[in-house]
Design a protein around this motif. Sequence first.
Motif, PDB file in Angstrom:
ATOM      1  N   VAL A 176       0.949  -1.183   0.074  1.00 45.86           N
ATOM      2  CA  VAL A 176       0.043  -0.144   0.050  1.00 45.86           C
ATOM      3  C   VAL A 176       1.155   1.127  -0.096  1.00 45.86           C
ATOM      4  CG1 VAL A 176      -2.125   1.075   1.087  1.00 45.86           C
ATOM      5  CG2 VAL A 176      -1.594  -1.249   1.576  1.00 45.86           C
ATOM      6  N   ALA A 177       0.820   2.148  -0.758  1.00 42.37           N
ATOM      7  CA  ALA A 177       1.708   3.305  -1.097  1.00 42.37           C
ATOM      8  C   ALA A 177       1.191   4.488  -1.665  1.00 42.37           C
ATOM      9  CB  ALA A 177       2.538   2.810  -2.101  1.00 42.37           C
ATOM     10  N   THR A 178       1.735   5.538  -1.074  1.00 40.82           N
ATOM     11  CA  THR A 178       1.437   6.940  -1.970  1.00 40.82           C
ATOM     12  C   THR A 178       2.389   6.976  -3.120  1.00 40.82           C
ATOM     13  OG1 THR A 178       3.041   7.856  -0.627  1.00 40.82           O
ATOM     14  CG2 THR A 178       1.036   8.257   0.153  1.00 40.82           C
ATOM     15  N   PRO A 179       1.858   7.646  -4.061  1.00 44.30           N
ATOM     16  CA  PRO A 179       2.516   7.493  -5.367  1.00 44.30           C
ATOM     17  C   PRO A 179       3.912   7.894  -5.652  1.00 44.30           C
ATOM     18  CG  PRO A 179       0.387   8.894  -5.644  1.00 44.30           C
ATOM     19  CD  PRO A 179       0.701   8.680  -4.189  1.00 44.30           C
ATOM     20  N   GLY A 180       4.292   9.145  -4.867  1.00 43.03           N
ATOM     21  CA  GLY A 180       5.744   9.610  -4.925  1.00 43.03           C
ATOM     22  C   GLY A 180       6.537   8.880  -3.990  1.00 43.03           C
ATOM     23  N   ARG A 181       6.374   8.232  -3.053  1.00 46.16           N
ATOM     24  CA  ARG A 181       7.548   7.124  -2.371  1.00 46.16           C
ATOM     25  C   ARG A 181       7.368   5.937  -2.952  1.00 46.16           C
ATOM     26  NH1 ARG A 181      10.286   7.032   2.370  1.00 46.16           N
ATOM     27  NH2 ARG A 181      10.439   9.272   1.678  1.00 46.16           N
ATOM     28  N   LEU A 182       6.436   5.428  -3.765  1.00 43.15           N
ATOM     29  CA  LEU A 182       6.341   4.110  -4.400  1.00 43.15           C
ATOM     30  C   LEU A 182       7.170   4.422  -5.729  1.00 43.15           C
ATOM     31  CD1 LEU A 182       5.181   1.528  -5.292  1.00 43.15           C
ATOM     32  CD2 LEU A 182       3.166   2.682  -6.460  1.00 43.15           C
ATOM     33  N   LEU A 183       7.179   5.646  -6.445  1.00 44.38           N
ATOM     34  CA  LEU A 183       7.948   5.739  -7.717  1.00 44.38           C
ATOM     35  C   LEU A 183       9.592   5.823  -7.190  1.00 44.38           C
ATOM     36  CD1 LEU A 183       7.568   5.891 -10.872  1.00 44.38           C
ATOM     37  CD2 LEU A 183       7.509   8.350 -10.612  1.00 44.38           C
ATOM     38  N   ASP A 184       9.839   6.562  -5.999  1.00 51.63           N
ATOM     39  CA  ASP A 184      11.289   6.720  -5.510  1.00 51.63           C
ATOM     40  C   ASP A 184      11.725   5.224  -5.563  1.00 51.63           C
ATOM     41  OD1 ASP A 184      10.917   9.434  -6.033  1.00 51.63           O
ATOM     42  OD2 ASP A 184      10.631   9.788  -3.793  1.00 51.63           O
ATOM     43  N   LEU A 185      10.942   4.451  -4.687  1.00 48.91           N
ATOM     44  CA  LEU A 185      11.464   3.061  -4.225  1.00 48.91           C
ATOM     45  C   LEU A 185      11.828   2.154  -5.442  1.00 48.91           C
ATOM     46  CD1 LEU A 185       9.421   2.411  -1.220  1.00 48.91           C
ATOM     47  CD2 LEU A 185      12.123   2.489  -1.170  1.00 48.91           C
ATOM     48  N   ALA A 186      10.743   2.235  -6.599  1.00 49.84           N
ATOM     49  CA  ALA A 186      10.855   1.577  -7.791  1.00 49.84           C
ATOM     50  C   ALA A 186      12.189   1.731  -8.515  1.00 49.84           C
ATOM     51  CB  ALA A 186       9.536   1.535  -8.690  1.00 49.84           C
ATOM     52  N   LEU A 187      12.178   3.338  -8.499  1.00 53.16           N
ATOM     53  CA  LEU A 187      13.428   3.794  -9.172  1.00 53.16           C
ATOM     54  C   LEU A 187      14.756   3.803  -8.962  1.00 53.16           C
ATOM     55  CD1 LEU A 187      11.755   7.126 -10.920  1.00 53.16           C
ATOM     56  CD2 LEU A 187      11.831   5.196 -12.041  1.00 53.16           C
ATOM     57  N   LYS A 188      14.798   3.699  -7.424  1.00 51.90           N
ATOM     58  CA  LYS A 188      15.962   3.268  -6.943  1.00 51.90           C
ATOM     59  C   LYS A 188      16.383   1.874  -7.051  1.00 51.90           C
ATOM     60  CE  LYS A 188      16.533   4.132  -2.330  1.00 51.90           C
ATOM     61  NZ  LYS A 188      17.453   4.103  -1.440  1.00 51.90           N
ATOM     62  N   GLY A 189      15.494   1.091  -7.566  1.00 54.86           N
ATOM     63  CA  GLY A 189      15.646  -0.240  -7.753  1.00 54.86           C
ATOM     64  C   GLY A 189      15.607  -1.049  -6.394  1.00 54.86           C
ATOM     65  N   ASP A 190      14.766  -0.688  -5.238  1.00 51.91           N
ATOM     66  CA  ASP A 190      14.637  -1.348  -4.117  1.00 51.91           C
ATOM     67  C   ASP A 190      13.324  -2.125  -4.354  1.00 51.91           C
ATOM     68  OD1 ASP A 190      16.925  -0.411  -2.972  1.00 51.91           O
ATOM     69  OD2 ASP A 190      15.894   1.534  -2.470  1.00 51.91           O
ATOM     70  N   LEU A 191      12.548  -1.869  -5.211  1.00 54.36           N
ATOM     71  CA  LEU A 191      11.260  -2.620  -5.142  1.00 54.36           C
ATOM     72  C   LEU A 191      10.791  -3.111  -6.564  1.00 54.36           C
ATOM     73  CD1 LEU A 191       8.400  -2.903  -4.052  1.00 54.36           C
ATOM     74  CD2 LEU A 191       7.803  -0.378  -5.039  1.00 54.36           C
ATOM     75  N   SER A 192      10.350  -4.362  -6.768  1.00 55.86           N
ATOM     76  CA  SER A 192      10.401  -4.953  -8.192  1.00 55.86           C
ATOM     77  C   SER A 192       8.659  -5.003  -8.375  1.00 55.86           C
ATOM     78  CB  SER A 192      10.704  -6.457  -8.246  1.00 55.86           C
ATOM     79  OG  SER A 192      10.298  -6.982  -9.222  1.00 55.86           O
ATOM     80  N   LEU A 193       8.181  -4.334  -9.383  1.00 50.07           N
ATOM     81  CA  LEU A 193       6.685  -4.503  -9.474  1.00 50.07           C
ATOM     82  C   LEU A 193       6.429  -5.526 -10.748  1.00 50.07           C
ATOM     83  CD1 LEU A 193       6.377  -0.493  -9.563  1.00 50.07           C
ATOM     84  CD2 LEU A 193       5.779  -2.077  -7.777  1.00 50.07           C
TER      85      LEU A 193
END
Length: 447
Positions: free
Chosen positions: A125-142
Amino acid sequence: MTFEDFNLNKPLMNALKDLGYEKPTTIQQKGFSVMMSGKDVIGIAQTGTGKTLAYLLPCLRLWSFSKLRFPQILIIVPTRELVVQVVEEVEKLTKYMNVVTVGVYGGANINTQAAQVALGLDVLVATPGRLLDLALKGDLSLKKIKRLVIDEVDETLNLGFRKQLTGILELLPEKKQSLLFSATMTEDVEILIDEYFIVPVKIEAAPTGTPLDNIAQQVYHVPNFNTKLNLLKYIIANNKDLSKTLIFTGSKKMADRLFEEIDPLLPEKIGVIHSNKAQNTRFNTVNSFQDGTFKILIATDIISRGLDISEVSHVINFDTPDIPENYIHRIGRTGRYDQEGISITLVSLFEKDFLSQIEDLMKMKVPVSQLPEDLEISDILTDDEMPKITMPNVEIKTTKREGVGASFHEKSAKNRKVNVRVNMKDKMQAKYGKAITRGQKPKKKKK
Ligand code: AMP
């Protein structure tokens, strides 16, 4: 229809039993089979209709365990408060399931959240900004997301998250089910749907603009701001049933100002919440209101959207909302889940048009209450209310210049300078007061 008709599995049924929910709400009934079929869905539903459970039930029923622990269900919500609230709801429903749920939001340490995500999870469950930051940092696989829920899409777009939202949509696998929930169908929402979703099925909890029947609405007409303030203080001092009251203001500044004005009436019983408050303060304030420590909570529109606070007895609109839909959202904080609620709107002369727009949207007139006889009517106007002195718009005629076309501009001071040759003698004279020429070199003194 009952929850038995949903053909849920044992763990979900048991969790529902623990929660004490007896029968599904309208949006849950309308949505369940469509969402189970795997189709994309647009749900028009505001908070209080049971929309969270409406999307969680099919998502969790369709979820299957995977050792990889990459998130399979992604829920995007506009605010940090909603992240916490939705995580809690998922956790209650998955009490008897082996599901790991994580909530991420801005304003908190990203590395802590990245570490938590790295441990593996099933529902994010995420807010959009933080979600994108985590995904772009490579910490999160979607890449394993099977079901995407965007809750409160209208609010997410209102908050300016469009870019982040589309950025996330680009990162998600193409083959997935998308469920969008919005309280209102705005143009922005429609554009997003047209661009990213394929013929979604539309389900509606209640037609947009229809307030809940169990809210008794009333308005007071007041001549100006200071009288409004007196009336609010009067209502607080004379109304014993204000057990859990939300007061709305249109701006953060007004929320703070009101707090200062009314806090002395009920010391330590009033809280104020808006987006400038620190995250912890926001959580604590909402909790104190929820558990009854605060009897009154002053809030702005944005922060209150989606907050699920139970048993709000009264909603007071200190400012009449200029966006009619916001009125529906505000008063919808009370009268939730079959309880009776009261909404009181204070309308100054300057806000009468806003009230008309609200009444047009609802297709009904809000009953007008008479001002209390002993209310102090102020004749002191605020700066904003002062009649404006306007200067008559005098047109100054300029003489037409010969040979000057339409594209003539006044030259800037720098460019207006005319080059004048200054000879050495004049220059020296201006500098030293007397002319020094080559021929007039000072003579050496004779010894
Ligand atoms: P929501 O519209 O998702 O914000 O939900 C509003 C409130 O209704 C939440 O506190 C839910 O826990 C509650 N709720 C959701 N579904 C039901 C149900 N079928 N029966 C009773 N309460 C429910």
